[in-house]
Design an enzyme around this catalytic site. Structure first.
Site, PDB file in Angstrom:
ATOM      1  N   GLU A 113      46.200  38.745   9.332  1.00  0.00           N
ATOM      2  CA  GLU A 113      46.565  38.558   7.931  1.00  0.00           C
ATOM      3  C   GLU A 113      47.866  39.279   7.614  1.00  0.00           C
ATOM      4  OE1 GLU A 113      43.583  38.455   4.796  1.00  0.00           O
ATOM      5  OE2 GLU A 113      44.662  40.098   3.810  1.00  0.00           O
ATOM      6  N   THR A 130      48.516  36.571   2.138  1.00  0.00           N
ATOM      7  CA  THR A 130      48.050  36.817   0.781  1.00  0.00           C
ATOM      8  C   THR A 130      49.166  36.485  -0.203  1.00  0.00           C
ATOM      9  OG1 THR A 130      48.841  39.098   0.683  1.00  0.00           O
ATOM     10  CG2 THR A 130      46.680  38.726   1.664  1.00  0.00           C
ATOM     11  N   GLN A 139      35.366  41.569   4.020  1.00  0.00           N
ATOM     12  CA  GLN A 139      36.191  42.692   3.600  1.00  0.00           C
ATOM     13  C   GLN A 139      36.203  43.706   4.739  1.00  0.00           C
ATOM     14  OE1 GLN A 139      38.632  44.192   2.123  1.00  0.00           O
ATOM     15  NE2 GLN A 139      37.868  43.787   0.060  1.00  0.00           N
TER      16      GLN A 139
END
Length: 304
Positions: free
Chosen positions: A30, A61, A192
């Protein structure tokens, strides 16, 4: 140990669920959108270094309230050009009505985005409660439903919380919310970050009992200093094990803290692989050094 040689890229036509239907542990990374052109160039250099570990895809993101959506798409377009791999954009309900959400999804597909990480999103900075945008969506399962209705070819990942979402009244309520997202059409669950694998295994077992059958992919953040670990863990209510805290605080030198954090993430990775996870998603904070250290020499999906 020697790293495995690069292999041919995975087929771009592979669905998101298919990424986890092979032997071994499929990994992904990510990224977040940099604020400067120099930051984007640095990100691209780190992406090239991470390719040696044969990731299945990259995600990116965007800023709070969609403040960097354009940069996110620019980053993903560059990453796809560099890697020839699938890419995934985060998308939240914050600050957008359904027309704006659909418009973003159209722009994303036009530049070649393959997957969406569908999230409700955190309340904007300075507020404590999520507020629905007029004409917008309240829950992530509604966003999943919108994507499934309008963009059937997009793969969809949703978030899971091994230590329970901070706004959920209890673990069962949180699990019920996750089940709604999966039932709406999510392909996989990415968790998470967490620092104790026992929290993930308990969560995975709970998902199975709840009838959630899609791949549950653990999310790992290799922390490189204790203050960073405290700040990020505080934001998502992740507990830092006493052993990790003690090890990181015995010496405040950058070299020591980097080594402790990377070693902890490496041991998490080895243990997760031994427990048969289908894949691991790494939050690399646009850097490659920590991920490269912890992954060096490990046996991952598709490697010789």
């Amino acid at each position: 140990m020697k790293r495995s040689p690069p292999q041919q890229p995975f087929e771009l036509s592979m669905t998101l669920a298919d990424q986890y239907n092979s032997d071994g542990c499929a990994i992904s990374f990510e990224l977040f959108p940099p604020k400067t052109d120099a930051g984007i160039e640095s990100l691209c250099e780190n992406v090239e270094r991470l390719l040696q570990f044969q990731p299945r895809f990259f995600t990116c993101t965007y800023g709070a309230g969609g403040s960097s959506q354009g940069t996110t798409l620019e980053v993903l377009q560059r990453v796809k050009q560099i890697t020839k791999l699938p890419v995934a954009s985060h998308l939240t309900c914050v600050g957008l009505n359904t027309e704006q959400l659909s418009d973003y999804l159209r722009r994303a597909t036009e530049i070649g985005v393959d997957y969406i990480v569908a999230l409700r999103g955190d309340p904007p900075k300075g507020t404590t409660e999520f507020s629905v945008t007029e004409g917008g969506l309240r829950y992530a399962n509604e966003l999943v439903g919108l994507i499934r209705e309008q963009f059937q070819d997009l793969g969809i990942a949703v978030a899971g919380y091994p230590e329970v979402h901070q706004e959920a009244s209890d673990a069962q309520t949180d699990l019920d919310n996750l089940k709604r997202k999966v039932d709406a059409g999510a392909d996989i669950v990415i968790t998470q970050l967490f620092y104790d694998n026992a929290d993930f295994y308990r969560f995975r077992d709970d998902c199975v009992r709840a009838g959630i059958t899609v791949p549950i992919v653990p999310g790992i953040l290799p922390v490189t200093n204790f203050k960073q670990a405290q700040r990020i863990a505080g934001m998502c209510k992740a507990a830092i094990p006493i052993s990790l805290a003690d090890a990181m605080t015995t010496d405040d030198s950058p070299e020591h803290q980097f080594r402790v954090g990377v070693d902890h993430a490496r041991q998490q990775t080895i243990d997760l692989i031994e427990h048969g996870v289908p894949g691991i998603h790494y939050y690399v904070l646009n850097r490659s050094a920590a991920a490269a250290e912890l992954l060096d020499g490990l046996q991952l999906a598709g490697q010789a």
